[in-house]
Design a protein around this motif. Structure first.
Motif, PDB file in Angstrom:
ATOM      1  N   MET A   1      -5.837   5.521 -17.658  1.00  0.00           N
ATOM      2  CA  MET A   1      -5.576   3.886 -18.276  1.00  0.00           C
ATOM      3  C   MET A   1      -6.788   3.274 -17.905  1.00  0.00           C
ATOM      4  N   THR A   2      -6.998   2.243 -18.835  1.00  0.00           N
ATOM      5  CA  THR A   2      -8.238   1.276 -18.404  1.00  0.00           C
ATOM      6  C   THR A   2      -7.558   0.069 -18.010  1.00  0.00           C
ATOM      7  N   ALA A   3      -7.969  -0.465 -16.821  1.00  0.00           N
ATOM      8  CA  ALA A   3      -7.495  -1.440 -16.077  1.00  0.00           C
ATOM      9  C   ALA A   3      -8.049  -2.747 -16.461  1.00  0.00           C
ATOM     10  N   THR A   4      -7.782  -3.000 -17.893  1.00  0.00           N
ATOM     11  CA  THR A   4      -8.251  -4.418 -18.183  1.00  0.00           C
ATOM     12  C   THR A   4      -6.986  -5.248 -18.903  1.00  0.00           C
ATOM     13  N   THR A   5      -5.834  -4.591 -19.170  1.00  0.00           N
ATOM     14  CA  THR A   5      -4.871  -5.076 -20.014  1.00  0.00           C
ATOM     15  C   THR A   5      -3.573  -5.768 -19.117  1.00  0.00           C
ATOM     16  N   ALA A   6      -3.584  -5.926 -17.959  1.00  0.00           N
ATOM     17  CA  ALA A   6      -2.634  -6.319 -17.202  1.00  0.00           C
ATOM     18  C   ALA A   6      -2.675  -7.936 -17.048  1.00  0.00           C
ATOM     19  N   GLU A   7      -1.086  -8.284 -16.919  1.00  0.00           N
ATOM     20  CA  GLU A   7      -0.968  -9.814 -16.937  1.00  0.00           C
ATOM     21  C   GLU A   7      -1.673 -10.381 -15.465  1.00  0.00           C
ATOM     22  N   PRO A   8      -1.997 -11.357 -15.376  1.00  0.00           N
ATOM     23  CA  PRO A   8      -2.793 -11.793 -14.143  1.00  0.00           C
ATOM     24  C   PRO A   8      -1.908 -12.329 -13.065  1.00  0.00           C
ATOM     25  N   THR A   9      -1.287 -11.396 -12.414  1.00  0.00           N
ATOM     26  CA  THR A   9      -0.422 -11.834 -11.328  1.00  0.00           C
ATOM     27  C   THR A   9      -1.406 -11.686 -10.157  1.00  0.00           C
ATOM     28  N   THR A  10      -1.201 -12.564  -9.145  1.00  0.00           N
ATOM     29  CA  THR A  10      -2.109 -12.778  -8.165  1.00  0.00           C
ATOM     30  C   THR A  10      -1.640 -12.840  -6.782  1.00  0.00           C
ATOM     31  N   GLY A  11      -2.204 -11.997  -5.993  1.00  0.00           N
ATOM     32  CA  GLY A  11      -1.914 -11.742  -4.355  1.00  0.00           C
ATOM     33  C   GLY A  11      -3.196 -12.524  -3.618  1.00  0.00           C
ATOM     34  N   SER A  12      -2.698 -13.106  -2.685  1.00  0.00           N
ATOM     35  CA  SER A  12      -3.905 -13.913  -1.647  1.00  0.00           C
ATOM     36  C   SER A  12      -4.008 -13.090  -0.301  1.00  0.00           C
ATOM     37  N   HIS A  13      -5.067 -13.214   0.223  1.00  0.00           N
ATOM     38  CA  HIS A  13      -5.468 -12.455   1.592  1.00  0.00           C
ATOM     39  C   HIS A  13      -5.952 -13.614   2.538  1.00  0.00           C
ATOM     40  N   ASP A  14      -5.959 -13.068   3.883  1.00  0.00           N
ATOM     41  CA  ASP A  14      -6.632 -13.917   4.992  1.00  0.00           C
ATOM     42  C   ASP A  14      -7.674 -13.491   4.772  1.00  0.00           C
ATOM     43  N   THR A  15      -9.091 -14.457   4.698  1.00  0.00           N
ATOM     44  CA  THR A  15     -10.350 -13.995   4.688  1.00  0.00           C
ATOM     45  C   THR A  15     -11.127 -14.630   5.847  1.00  0.00           C
ATOM     46  N   SER A  16     -10.381 -15.161   6.717  1.00  0.00           N
ATOM     47  CA  SER A  16     -11.005 -15.832   7.872  1.00  0.00           C
ATOM     48  C   SER A  16     -12.046 -15.103   8.812  1.00  0.00           C
ATOM     49  N   GLN A  17     -11.843 -13.736   8.629  1.00  0.00           N
ATOM     50  CA  GLN A  17     -12.853 -12.842   9.357  1.00  0.00           C
ATOM     51  C   GLN A  17     -14.110 -12.619   8.670  1.00  0.00           C
ATOM     52  N   ILE A  18     -14.186 -13.119   7.440  1.00  0.00           N
ATOM     53  CA  ILE A  18     -15.557 -13.066   6.918  1.00  0.00           C
ATOM     54  C   ILE A  18     -16.710 -14.084   7.538  1.00  0.00           C
ATOM     55  N   PRO A  19     -17.708 -13.738   8.048  1.00  0.00           N
ATOM     56  CA  PRO A  19     -18.645 -14.645   8.647  1.00  0.00           C
ATOM     57  C   PRO A  19     -19.088 -15.810   7.531  1.00  0.00           C
ATOM     58  N   VAL A 115     -14.401 -16.600  -9.681  1.00  0.00           N
ATOM     59  CA  VAL A 115     -15.308 -15.414 -10.042  1.00  0.00           C
ATOM     60  C   VAL A 115     -14.418 -14.227 -10.379  1.00  0.00           C
ATOM     61  N   SER A 116     -13.929 -13.830 -11.601  1.00  0.00           N
ATOM     62  CA  SER A 116     -13.228 -12.561 -11.835  1.00  0.00           C
ATOM     63  C   SER A 116     -13.822 -11.164 -11.744  1.00  0.00           C
ATOM     64  N   VAL A 117     -13.417 -10.293 -11.494  1.00  0.00           N
ATOM     65  CA  VAL A 117     -14.059  -9.209 -11.189  1.00  0.00           C
ATOM     66  C   VAL A 117     -13.342  -7.637 -11.630  1.00  0.00           C
ATOM     67  N   ALA A 118     -13.570  -7.294 -12.866  1.00  0.00           N
ATOM     68  CA  ALA A 118     -12.829  -6.027 -13.409  1.00  0.00           C
ATOM     69  C   ALA A 118     -13.620  -4.734 -13.557  1.00  0.00           C
ATOM     70  N   PRO A 119     -12.989  -3.903 -13.874  1.00  0.00           N
ATOM     71  CA  PRO A 119     -13.785  -2.606 -14.285  1.00  0.00           C
ATOM     72  C   PRO A 119     -14.103  -2.510 -15.783  1.00  0.00           C
ATOM     73  N   ILE A 120     -15.363  -2.055 -15.975  1.00  0.00           N
ATOM     74  CA  ILE A 120     -15.719  -1.960 -17.466  1.00  0.00           C
ATOM     75  C   ILE A 120     -14.772  -1.250 -18.166  1.00  0.00           C
ATOM     76  N   LYS A 121     -14.663  -1.672 -19.529  1.00  0.00           N
ATOM     77  CA  LYS A 121     -13.633  -1.100 -20.560  1.00  0.00           C
ATOM     78  C   LYS A 121     -14.145   0.194 -20.988  1.00  0.00           C
ATOM     79  N   GLY A 122     -13.224   0.846 -21.564  1.00  0.00           N
ATOM     80  CA  GLY A 122     -13.385   2.094 -22.414  1.00  0.00           C
ATOM     81  C   GLY A 122     -13.275   3.457 -21.814  1.00  0.00           C
ATOM     82  N   LEU A 123     -13.380   3.085 -20.506  1.00  0.00           N
ATOM     83  CA  LEU A 123     -13.272   4.345 -19.590  1.00  0.00           C
ATOM     84  C   LEU A 123     -12.070   4.250 -18.268  1.00  0.00           C
ATOM     85  N   THR A 124     -11.424   5.443 -18.267  1.00  0.00           N
ATOM     86  CA  THR A 124     -10.206   5.398 -17.552  1.00  0.00           C
ATOM     87  C   THR A 124     -10.495   4.802 -15.945  1.00  0.00           C
ATOM     88  N   THR A 125      -9.872   4.011 -15.591  1.00  0.00           N
ATOM     89  CA  THR A 125      -9.896   3.409 -14.210  1.00  0.00           C
ATOM     90  C   THR A 125      -9.590   4.438 -13.350  1.00  0.00           C
TER      91      THR A 125
END
Length: 262
Positions: A1-19, A115-125
């Motif tokens: 499956m190519t991972a570019t067709t999903a509905e944009p459901t969003t989860g959040s994360h604690d990023t306080s450890q990043i310098p 900034v959105s980041v997703a895999p390239i299209k046309g190849l199976t994720t």
């Protein structure tokens, strides 16, 4: 499956450890996540990441993986735009993550930057941001991307003039990142199309004055899934991180087939 067709459901994360170095700004990085062992469909997850304007998107992904979620998966190697392993969709456009600067993605002052980041299209994720590249390399191998010379092995190097070298110099720059091929609408809809990168690498040898296999490659590309599938949308040229005139190269191969003249 190519991972570019999903509905944009969003989860959040604690990023306080990043310098957070002095002068950093907060960037919301939305990543299209997919784990075949856990997920039935891809889904978006968000990370608020501190970043310097001179950071690259690859730095953001590395920080997320190092400090927040070690399960995040993506390809990278040289991190200098040479290996081509970190091609992905950044804000919907195929780019190398190691070449895109944060300062070029920042929103206008006072507005949040996402900034959105997703895999390239046309190849199976396979997982998250990395895809199965084997169909891409299969097409690459099919066009015989190597020097073909018949007869006895020469006793000295094969000499070539500067003018002869210039004829195909542009297409020697390909780093096989698949950014051009996976930007092609024809490739999205028909995975059997050779794709721009394979044609570029055929071009590199078709027009090499030392090569004797041009007719073989032209016959291969004269197939129904060859150069004639190109619709000249210029997506491939726009996506190439090396600045190769991909569409021009494809047209030159078409002309060579039409006139049987290299």
């Amino acid at each position: 499956m190519t991972a570019t067709t999903a509905e944009p459901t969003t989860g959040s994360h604690d990023t306080s450890q990043i310098p957070a170095p002095e002068g950093s700004v907060t960037i919301t990085v939305k990543i299209l996540r997919f784990n075949p062992e856990l997920d039935t469909d891809p889904h978006w997850e968000s990370y608020d990441v501190p970043a310097l304007p001179t950071d690259r998107v690859l730095n953001l992904l590395t920080n997320i993986k190092s400090y927040v979620d070690g399960t995040l998966s993506f390809r990278r190697s040289c991190a200098h735009g040479i290996c081509g392993s970190d091609a992905m969709q950044i804000n919907g456009i195929n780019r190398l993550a190691c070449k895109v600067l944060v300062k070029d993605l920042l929103a206008k002052k006072g507005k949040p930057t996402t900034v959105s980041v997703a895999p390239i299209k046309g190849l199976t994720t396979m997982k998250d941001l990395y895809v199965d590249m084997e169909p891409f390399f299969e097409a690459y191998r099919a066009v015989k991307p190597y020097l073909i010379a018949y007869g006895n092995e020469p006793t000295r190097e094969r000499i070539q003039s500067a003018a002869d070298r210039e004829r195909f110099d542009d297409t020697t720059k390909c780093i096989l990142c698949a950014a051009c091929t996976s930007s092609c609408p024809v490739y999205w809809s028909d995975g059997s199309y050779f794709g721009p990168a394979a044609i570029v690498n055929a071009h590199r040898f078709i027009f090499d004055s030392r090569d004797e296999g041009s007719e073989e490659r032209l016959d291969i590309l004269n197939d129904a899934e060859g150069v004639w599938r190109c619709r000249t949308t210029f997506n491939c040229t726009d996506a190439c991180p090396r600045g190769i005139q991909v569409t021009k190269a494809i047209q030159e191969v078409k002309r060579a087939l039409m006139f049987k003249r290299v």
